[in-house]
Design a protein around this motif. Structure first.
Motif, PDB file in Angstrom:
ATOM      1  N   GLU A  88       0.861  -1.182   0.000  1.00 16.12           N
ATOM      2  CA  GLU A  88       0.000   0.000   0.000  1.00 16.12           C
ATOM      3  C   GLU A  88       0.900   1.236   0.000  1.00 16.12           C
ATOM      4  OE1 GLU A  88      -3.280   2.378  -0.093  1.00 16.12           O
ATOM      5  OE2 GLU A  88      -3.306   0.189  -0.216  1.00 16.12           O
ATOM      6  N   ALA A  95       5.798   3.240   2.144  1.00 20.50           N
ATOM      7  CA  ALA A  95       4.815   2.203   1.815  1.00 20.50           C
ATOM      8  C   ALA A  95       4.591   1.319   3.037  1.00 20.50           C
ATOM      9  CB  ALA A  95       5.293   1.348   0.646  1.00 20.50           C
ATOM     10  N   THR A  97       3.369  -2.613   3.969  1.00 20.82           N
ATOM     11  CA  THR A  97       3.163  -3.928   3.372  1.00 20.82           C
ATOM     12  C   THR A  97       2.543  -4.876   4.392  1.00 20.82           C
ATOM     13  OG1 THR A  97       5.351  -4.778   3.977  1.00 20.82           O
ATOM     14  CG2 THR A  97       5.146  -3.663   1.832  1.00 20.82           C
ATOM     15  N   ASP A 160      -4.688  -1.672   8.414  1.00 21.11           N
ATOM     16  CA  ASP A 160      -5.299  -0.350   8.284  1.00 21.11           C
ATOM     17  C   ASP A 160      -4.697   0.643   9.268  1.00 21.11           C
ATOM     18  OD1 ASP A 160      -6.929  -1.346   6.291  1.00 21.11           O
ATOM     19  OD2 ASP A 160      -8.680  -1.594   7.591  1.00 21.11           O
ATOM     20  N   ILE A 163      -1.335   1.807   8.018  1.00 18.60           N
ATOM     21  CA  ILE A 163      -1.488   2.759   6.910  1.00 18.60           C
ATOM     22  C   ILE A 163      -1.789   4.146   7.452  1.00 18.60           C
ATOM     23  CG2 ILE A 163      -2.974   3.394   4.960  1.00 18.60           C
ATOM     24  CD1 ILE A 163      -3.210   0.309   4.433  1.00 18.60           C
TER      25      ILE A 163
END
Length: 183
Positions: A88, A95, A97, A160, A163
């Motif tokens: 992501e 990023a 992962t 999530d 992120i």
């Protein structure tokens, strides 16, 4: 935001770390992780509840990763295979992962885990700045003849969360560069 070469480089970083761990080549950790890498893993090797699976043992830096593997049940696994990685992108230099690990012990038993990594682009290439290990299939369930599983939402929640955390770090860094105070 990431080109195909970035994605390949990220995967190679993750796979290289597996080789470092497999071969106990701790001097090569710097080729896969940042100097201030944060490593989180479950505190117990015999979880009985979902709370026991929570990655709460924080070990900073490359030495923390080495200590985390040597002091946990992971030390009994001579082979770590990184599979099924989802990448992501957060921005062009960050990023998150989510990978599945399969680890094979010296006596040929296997165990699985989910790993959520945050990677950043450094002058030396992509490096892992945060690794969170989530035990998988370790809860005992009589209906499954001694086996168990981690419900899907459990790990999705942590992916999530990683992120959102990475997005916030990028926002804070940008605000800092612009002379604004982080909120």
């Amino acid at each position: 935001m990431l080109n195909p070469q970035d994605r390949l480089d990220i995967l190679e970083t993750l796979h290289f770390l597996s080789h470092v761990i497999d071969n106990r080549e701790w001097d090569h950790l710097a080729d896969a992780v940042t100097e201030d890498v944060e490593f989180l893993s479950p505190r117990t090797d015999a979880p009985e509840t979902l709370e026991d699976l929570a990655p709460v043992m924080a070990l900073p830096g490359p030495a923390g990763i080495r200590q985390g593997y040597e002091l946990s049940q992971l030390a009994q696994y001579g082979s770590v295979h990184t599979l099924n990685t989802v990448i992501e992108p957060i921005d062009q230099d960050t990023a998150v992962t989510w990978s599945r690990l399969i680890m094979v012990s010296f006596d040929q038993r296997a165990v699985g885990a989910d790993v959520v990594d945050t990677l950043i682009r450094t002058p030396a290439g992509w490096r892992i700045s945060r690794r969170v290990v989530h035990a998988r299939n370790m809860l005992r369930d009589q209906q499954r003849q001694g086996g168990g599983y981690v419900p899907g939402p459990y790990t999705f929640m942590h992916f999530d969360e990683a992120i959102v955390q990475a997005q916030q770090a990028v926002t804070d860094a940008s605000a800092h560069q612009d002379g604004e105070l982080p909120r």
